[in-house]
Write an enzyme that holds these catalytic residues in place. Structure first.
Site, PDB file in Angstrom:
ATOM      1  N   ASP A  94       0.837  -1.202   0.000  1.00  0.00           N
ATOM      2  CA  ASP A  94       0.000   0.000   0.000  1.00  0.00           C
ATOM      3  C   ASP A  94       0.879   1.262   0.000  1.00  0.00           C
ATOM      4  OD1 ASP A  94      -2.405   1.356   0.246  1.00  0.00           O
ATOM      5  OD2 ASP A  94      -2.528   1.119   2.423  1.00  0.00           O
ATOM      6  N   GLY A 191      -7.560   7.790   7.890  1.00  0.00           N
ATOM      7  CA  GLY A 191      -7.608   7.985   9.340  1.00  0.00           C
ATOM      8  C   GLY A 191      -9.005   7.917   9.930  1.00  0.00           C
ATOM      9  N   SER A 237     -12.878   3.661   5.791  1.00  0.00           N
ATOM     10  CA  SER A 237     -13.412   3.175   7.060  1.00  0.00           C
ATOM     11  C   SER A 237     -14.659   3.984   7.396  1.00  0.00           C
ATOM     12  CB  SER A 237     -12.378   3.320   8.178  1.00  0.00           C
ATOM     13  OG  SER A 237     -11.463   2.241   8.124  1.00  0.00           O
TER      14      SER A 237
HETATM   15 ZN   LIG Z   1      -4.522   4.861   1.300  1.00  0.00          ZN
END
Ligand SMILES: [Zn+2]
Length: 336
Positions: A94, A191, A237
């Site tokens: 990643d 985040g 997320s």
């Molecule tokens: Zn990323």
């Protein structure tokens, strides 16, 4: 040189093609330790989902690249032990930020790499991405590139402001670089603090912050330019408020953490978006479970007694994502 195929791993080409045609997305879950990996493999194997094990630069520094690769190799065998005779597990790097780093991953047994030149001027991004693609494709390793900038903080990747991907650039970028998939920026970010409270509205009943919607018009314009081309969403997320609540009730302090609503990710999964990156949610589940054990049993000092519950909660989270958000359950090419 380690050939990923000898480790039982697969690249992303075939899984992405099926995901686009089938209207679902492949989960890309980051891992840094054994419990996370166990949870990812247990969830994906039991649900017969293809899965992308994602290793960031931070994870490499934290856990050691050699160890991570052997863990991924072990994961293939573990999946088979769990009754999944033909697992489809991709080991993906990643946010590679240099040719050397991506080359080292290709040489080391990764089956897919991302080269993130999104912070560079356009022409330099093209040149760097092209160089990685030329190298990786010799070994049938697939490459993800990125156009547009995501805001937020993820390990060593950070940006103050986001810039949506410009649909007018995507054909040129994909043609010139030869990438296999493209990460785009349409309002997700890295985040657990994806949006500032002033960017959100507050649900009058629950008091929960509601973020601005993703830019589906930009996604539509990109899909129109690149029909059938695999699109990737980073920073996806959802920051489940039940985990935030457990953390905050047990000594934690995560005020105003807010993520991407799952309904929007579900909608994206049905389009050409075929890889969705989820990292923070698993961190939150892990932390919530550990904090709860520590608050309830302050005398506990056996790591298995708090990492075990963390693993269970992460397994539950991954299963929920696979079934209810991405729709990738029962999508292995060979289900027996
Ligand atoms: Zn990323």
């Amino acid at each position: 040189m380690v050939d990923y195929k000898s480790l039982g791993l697969v690249n992303t080409r075939d899984m992405f093609k099926r995901a686009i045609n089938g209207g679902y997305a492949i989960p890309a879950f980051n891992f840094n330790n054994m419990e996370q990996l166990q949870a990812i493999i247990k969830a994906s194997s039991e649900l017969k989902s293809p899965v992308i094990l994602q290793v960031s630069k931070g994870a490499r520094n934290y856990a050691n690249q050699t160890l991570l690769r052997y863990m991924a190799q072990g994961a293939v065998e573990y999946a088979k032990e769990l009754g999944c005779n033909h697992p489809e597990i991709c080991l993906h790097f990643d946010h590679g930020d240099s040719f050397e780093l991506c080359k080292s991953c290709v040489d080391f047994g990764f089956s897919s790499v991302m080269i993130d030149g999104s912070s560079l001027p356009y022409d330099e991004n093209v040149a760097l991405t092209r160089k990685v693609v030329e190298y990786a494709h010799q070994f049938d390793v697939t490459v993800e590139g990125e156009l547009g900038v995501l805001a937020g903080v993820e390990d060593e990747v950070q940006a103050e402001e986001s810039h949506y991907t410009k649909p007018e650039e995507v054909i040129d970028f994909v043609t010139k670089t030869g990438v296999d998939s493209l990460a785009i920026s349409i309002g997700t970010s890295h985040g657990a603090y994806k949006f500032k409270p002033e960017q959100c509205t507050r649900d009058p009943k629950t008091g929960v912050l509601v973020p601005p919607p993703l830019a589906f018009d930009v996604l539509d314009a990109i899909m129109e330019k690149l029909p059938g081309f695999p699109i990737v969403l980073h920073g996806s997320s959802s920051v489940p408020q039940e985990y935030v609540k457990i953390i905050n009730e047990n000594g934690g302090k995560l005020p105003d953490a807010v993520g991407i609503p799952e309904e929007q990710l579900r909608k994206a999964s049905k389009s050409a978006v075929c890889k969705i990156n989820i990292d923070s949610d698993s961190r939150l589940a892990f932390t919530a479970a550990v904090r709860k054990v520590f608050a309830e049993k302050p005398g506990e000092f056996d790591p298995r007694k708090y990492c075990g519950p963390a693993r269970d909660l992460m397994t539950e989270l991954y299963k929920h994502k696979i079934v209810d958000v991405l729709g990738s359950d029962n999508k292995l090419a060979q289900l027996d």
